[in-house]
Motif scaffolding. Structure first.
Motif, PDB file in Angstrom:
ATOM      1  N   HIS A 150       0.817  -1.211   0.000  1.00  0.00           N
ATOM      2  CA  HIS A 150       0.000   0.000   0.000  1.00  0.00           C
ATOM      3  C   HIS A 150       0.856   1.269   0.000  1.00  0.00           C
ATOM      4  O   HIS A 150       0.546   2.248  -0.683  1.00  0.00           O
ATOM      5  CB  HIS A 150      -0.894  -0.029   1.239  1.00  0.00           C
ATOM      6  CG  HIS A 150      -1.774   1.158   1.409  1.00  0.00           C
ATOM      7  ND1 HIS A 150      -2.977   1.283   0.744  1.00  0.00           N
ATOM      8  CD2 HIS A 150      -1.642   2.274   2.151  1.00  0.00           C
ATOM      9  CE1 HIS A 150      -3.536   2.433   1.087  1.00  0.00           C
ATOM     10  NE2 HIS A 150      -2.750   3.061   1.942  1.00  0.00           N
TER      11      HIS A 150
ATOM     12  N   HIS B 286      -0.853   5.666   8.573  1.00  0.00           N
ATOM     13  CA  HIS B 286       0.597   5.540   8.502  1.00  0.00           C
ATOM     14  C   HIS B 286       1.289   6.893   8.440  1.00  0.00           C
ATOM     15  O   HIS B 286       0.735   7.875   7.971  1.00  0.00           O
ATOM     16  CB  HIS B 286       1.011   4.664   7.319  1.00  0.00           C
ATOM     17  CG  HIS B 286       0.115   4.774   6.127  1.00  0.00           C
ATOM     18  ND1 HIS B 286       0.150   5.812   5.245  1.00  0.00           N
ATOM     19  CD2 HIS B 286      -0.904   3.977   5.701  1.00  0.00           C
ATOM     20  CE1 HIS B 286      -0.765   5.640   4.327  1.00  0.00           C
ATOM     21  NE2 HIS B 286      -1.438   4.556   4.576  1.00  0.00           N
TER      22      HIS B 286
ATOM     23  N   SER C  29      -0.865   9.595   6.618  1.00  0.00           N
ATOM     24  CA  SER C  29      -2.314   9.426   6.533  1.00  0.00           C
ATOM     25  C   SER C  29      -2.833   9.083   7.911  1.00  0.00           C
ATOM     26  O   SER C  29      -2.093   9.139   8.895  1.00  0.00           O
ATOM     27  CB  SER C  29      -2.636   8.291   5.559  1.00  0.00           C
ATOM     28  OG  SER C  29      -2.374   7.060   6.183  1.00  0.00           O
TER      29      SER C  29
ATOM     30  N   HIS D 196       1.305   4.408  -2.723  1.00  0.00           N
ATOM     31  CA  HIS D 196       1.178   5.852  -2.478  1.00  0.00           C
ATOM     32  C   HIS D 196       2.308   6.625  -3.166  1.00  0.00           C
ATOM     33  O   HIS D 196       2.125   7.768  -3.567  1.00  0.00           O
ATOM     34  CB  HIS D 196       1.228   6.146  -0.971  1.00  0.00           C
ATOM     35  CG  HIS D 196      -0.104   6.150  -0.287  1.00  0.00           C
ATOM     36  ND1 HIS D 196      -1.165   6.923  -0.704  1.00  0.00           N
ATOM     37  CD2 HIS D 196      -0.548   5.487   0.811  1.00  0.00           C
ATOM     38  CE1 HIS D 196      -2.201   6.728   0.111  1.00  0.00           C
ATOM     39  NE2 HIS D 196      -1.849   5.853   1.027  1.00  0.00           N
TER      40      HIS D 196
ATOM     41  N   ASP E 233      -6.451   7.220  -0.205  1.00  0.00           N
ATOM     42  CA  ASP E 233      -6.436   5.848  -0.715  1.00  0.00           C
ATOM     43  C   ASP E 233      -7.353   5.710  -1.930  1.00  0.00           C
ATOM     44  O   ASP E 233      -8.489   6.195  -1.922  1.00  0.00           O
ATOM     45  CB  ASP E 233      -6.898   4.878   0.385  1.00  0.00           C
ATOM     46  CG  ASP E 233      -5.912   4.822   1.540  1.00  0.00           C
ATOM     47  OD1 ASP E 233      -4.794   5.366   1.395  1.00  0.00           O
ATOM     48  OD2 ASP E 233      -6.252   4.231   2.576  1.00  0.00           O
TER      49      ASP E 233
HETATM   50 ZN   LIG Z   1      -2.968   4.994   2.612  1.00  0.00          ZN
END
Ligand SMILES: [Zn+2]
Lengths: 354, 225
Positions: free
Chosen positions: A114, A142, A139, A118, A311
């Motif tokens: 993931h 994270h 985010s 990004h 996302d």
């Molecule tokens: Zn994310």
């Protein structure tokens, strides 16, 4: 170019069901279904609620993405899916969906990271990424600083949050100020009318004694508590809360730490490119501060437009397209959802599985 | 017509290919692996394997049947999302069957039976079937003792299924050895009439029976002493 890979991307690691379609570095579709309103009254994402929403949303979201891109499943070269990190049950819906499409349409499937996705999404906006680059990913789930040597094969984690994610701090402070969930956009809006220097909130892990062990790590828990204390003291004294000033001063503290550490990483690694991604990258002050401070060191800041920062499926498709172009092997059908997927794993290749 | 059957409502991860014709249902290939923690890893390779066993490509499928549960949510969703996405990709209809029916229906032999699977948290998913295999009560989720009391009221003579084995002492009923898990042939048979009639595609909505664990955000605690 018709010979560039046509890749589908599926993202279900948190509360957004995303399906994107990318050809090479060109974005063809970015369909999204969000369960964010269902989580609002809980003040945070409820994993089971998110998983249920993904199951309901995946087929219609795929239909919208294919229609928007004007392609069929038979046309695509590969299907990429976030296989981690994220919420285990939520990831599993996307991974199982990707495998269902892959088996039915007889296509290879790529389980991807993931966070690497990004980073990759920026290629849809600004073209191929110069390597090495430094990536700052922030985010609700994270907060990481990475050295991107080779986006197809491996990235090097430099640091991460040791407590709350940056976005989580935005949510908690927003709640404290009576602003809705998710807090990021509301703090950003309030802060525009406030004075960022009104209150001197702490900058976590920036003191000399902390830098030795945590030069590139973040901590937002102390900041969150400091804001809560400040607000409560005011409340107890019966004084009004200057929401705009609190929002601006809090936001300034977060951005100051994030950008300070990201530019420090660029300069100490001799890297001229900083990519910023994740939901917090949509914050207007973060973007402005990054541009301003980076200019002093001739560092180029690349930040995708806000819709691509949060996302989405396009970011997964963008990374998938990069992997296909680089000749990376796909995953096997026993690809697991890995909620704790390490940052050093960009994609799960078949060879590693056996 | 060649039909894909999947069920992931219990620790048994099931994929099968069944031939559904006017003459009846014949299972051509099936894979079953019992592992409560690996539904996501196991199911797609099993689907691939049954297709290979029969020697057909996915495009040969005419319909997909999936067990709707009830079952532990995370595993259950794997089967349903696999069925739904494959149905979408292939443009073939999907049909849902209550997974307990694929345990209770094949077990029925003239007298009422209780079919139960494990619901974790010391509860079972259960339903009662009459002598012909028709579901008369359920599906429900409750403590085994609650199901046992209902079963006594309904003159149930036997229990069947993984949950019945686990809580045999509480249920106080003789437990049939088989089936322990949903039977692929039964899943196909219970959807055969819809398949034969070319019934419209059904949304595969899980039989969750429980609400998500979530509590609305409480008031904030003070940070000042
Ligand atoms: Zn994310």
């Amino acid at each position: 170019m018709a010979d560039e890979p046509l890749v589908l991307g599926i993202e279900t690691s948190c509360d957004e069901t995303g399906v994107g379609v990318v050809r090479g570095h060109t974005l063809l579709a970015d369909a999204l279904a969000s369960s964010v309103e269902q989580h609002a009254r809980f003040g945070g994402v409820v994993p089971e609620v998110a998983s249920r929403a993904h199951l309901e949303a995946i087929v219609p979201t795929m239909n919208r993405a294919l229609a928007e891109a004007g392609v069929t499943l038979a046309d695509v070269d590969a299907i990429a899916v976030t296989s981690g990190p994220g919420l285990a049950g939520a990831l599993l819906v996307g991974v199982a969906a990707a495998k269902g499409y892959a088996v039915a349409a007889e296509k290879p499937v790529y389980g991807v990271n993931h966070l690497a996705a990004h980073v990759a999404v920026d290629t849809l906006e600004h073209g191929p990424l110069p390597e090495p680059a430094i990536a700052l990913l922030v985010s609700g789930g994270h907060s990481s600083l990475l050295l991107v040597d080779d986006l197809a094969h491996g990235v090097t984690p430099l640091g991460a949050t040791i407590d709350d994610a940056a976005g989580e701090a935005f949510d908690k402070v927003a709640r404290l100020l009576g602003l809705p969930f998710p807090g990021g956009p509301y703090i950003d809006r309030e802060a525009r009318a406030g004075d960022p220097a009104a209150i001197a909130f702490p900058r976590g892990l920036t003191a000399a004694k902390d830098l030795a062990a945590h030069r590139y790590d973040f901590s937002f828990s102390g900041l969150k508590t400091a804001v809560a204390r400040w607000v409560e003291r005011r409340q107890r004294a019966g004084e009004p809360i200057p929401v705009a000033d609190v929002a601006a001063s809090f936001q300034e503290a977060v951005c100051d730490v994030l950008i300070g550490k990201a530019l420090d990483a660029c300069r100490s690694s001799g890297v001229q490119t900083l990519v910023i991604g994740g939901g917090v990258a949509a914050n207007s002050r973060l973007r402005a501060m990054a541009e301003q401070r980076a200019a002093k060191y001739d560092i180029r800041v690349r930040t995708p437009r806000p819709k691509l920062c949060t996302d989405n499926g396009a970011m997964v498709a963008a990374l998938g397209s990069h992997l296909v172009a680089a000749g990376v092997a796909p995953s096997c059908l026993d690809l697991p959802a890995d909620s704790a997927m390490p940052l050093t794993t960009v994609s799960v290749t078949g060879e590693e599985q056996t | 017509m060649l039909v894909l059957v999947v069920d992931s409502s219990t620790p048994a991860v099931i994929a099968a290919l069944a031939q559904v014709t006017a003459a009846g249902v014949e299972v051509r290939a099936q894979r079953c692996a019992v592992d409560a923690r690996a539904h996501g890893e196991l199911l797609a390779p099993q689907v691939d394997a049954v297709l290979a066993d029969v020697g057909v490509r996915p495009s040969a499928l005419g319909a997909i049947v999936a067990g709707l549960g009830p079952g532990p949510f995370t595993g259950l969703r794997v089967g349903l999302v696999t069925a739904a996405t494959m149905g979408q990709a292939l443009g073939v209809p999907t049909y849902g069957v209550c997974s307990l029916d694929a345990v209770g229906f094949p077990a029925a032999a003239g007298e009422p039976v209780l079919a139960a699977t494990d619901a974790r948290r010391r509860e079972i998913y259960w339903a009662v079937y009459d002598g012909a295999g028709q579901r008369v009560v359920g599906p429900e989720v409750s403590a085994p003792a609650v199901a046992a009391a209902r079963a006594r009221d309904l003159a149930v003579v036997a229990a069947v299924g993984d949950g019945a084995h686990r809580y045999a002492a509480t249920l106080e009923l003789p437990v049939a050895d088989e089936p322990r898990y949903p039977m692929p042939v039964a899943l196909a048979r219970l959807a055969a009439a819809r398949i034969a009639a070319g019934a419209p595609d059904e949304p595969l909505t899980p039989l969750y029976l429980r609400r998500p664990d979530a509590v609305a955000a409480a008031g904030r605690k003070s940070v000042l002493p």
